[in-house]
Design an enzyme around this catalytic site. Sequence first.
Site, PDB file in Angstrom:
ATOM      1  N   ASN A  47      -1.429   7.178   2.808  1.00 51.72           N
ATOM      2  CA  ASN A  47      -2.465   8.247   2.956  1.00 51.72           C
ATOM      3  C   ASN A  47      -1.630   9.419   3.779  1.00 51.72           C
ATOM      4  OD1 ASN A  47      -4.256   5.333   3.511  1.00 51.72           O
ATOM      5  ND2 ASN A  47      -4.946   6.817   2.017  1.00 51.72           N
ATOM      6  N   HIS A  50      -2.692   5.110  -3.709  1.00 47.69           N
ATOM      7  CA  HIS A  50      -2.519   6.394  -3.790  1.00 47.69           C
ATOM      8  C   HIS A  50      -1.035   6.757  -4.026  1.00 47.69           C
ATOM      9  CE1 HIS A  50      -6.566   7.646  -2.430  1.00 47.69           C
ATOM     10  NE2 HIS A  50      -6.392   6.589  -1.212  1.00 47.69           N
TER      11      HIS A  50
END
Length: 286
Positions: free
Chosen positions: A52, A80
């Site tokens: 993140n 991610h």
Amino acid sequence: MLMNAATSTSQLIRIVFLGDLNGGPGRTALRHGLPHVHSTYSPHCVVANAENLKNGSGITPDLYAAIRKDGLDGVTLGDHVYRDRKVLPLLENPAEPISRPGNLSEHAPGKRFFRIELPSTPGEPPVTVWFFSILGRVGMGLPANDPFAAADEILASIPSPSNTRPIVFVDAHMEATAEKAALAHHLDGIVTAVLGTHTHIPTADARVLPGGTAFQSDVGMCGPYDSIIGRDPEPVVRHMRTSVHTPYTMGQGGERISGACVEVDVSTGRARSIRSIVYPEFDNGI
Ligand SMILES: [Fe+2]
Ligand SMILES: [Fe+2]
């Protein structure tokens, strides 16, 4: 940073693993918190999940270089991982201690695991520590293969030192606590630690399982805790209340680092202890 902490009498090392590093507030927390981590735990290396880091989603080579300079020795990633494609060469570079989740498609770019060689201590053999992350299949946005089979496959390719097991840290990047616990029990006695990430909230269940594997369902995040798992609360609440698509923004305030320190017996590859880390501690108003 890698430290030459003393291991000469005990053959014990300490590894600190930090949860999801979240945007600029996460870096602020890291810079403020790492001196505390070093003075309190004297870790031999510090590794974090940094999925993140780029404003809440993804990581770039520049940001990777920045957190390495801040004092991280290695980086795992989660769902991610590919949000910014500039990271791809870094993931492919065998010299860089950063890896994509180990159970993605066989065509997914990037290393599945990495190793860190600790600075040698006089009179002791060199120590290697291995790291990889595994995605869950429950409630995750990125399709992934069987976490258990993938972990077994990666472990089969990690060489064992003579007469003992390798020191291996597994980042269980999963939504469901049961799935994290299942992976930990599957690997109990085989790996050194299974440490959960992705849900960004530190859990109170840090313990060493019967076989000697340290486990915590989620080690929390490094970032702004005056938020909803790192995001500004207002748009998140509005999205949940109206169902209308709403861009999320980074939260701010209450910056903390969060993770776990695992003490490892080098002669067995097993964990001796695990202590969860949240710094600064939460204010309970008591
Ligand atoms: Fe995350
Ligand atoms: Fe995640």
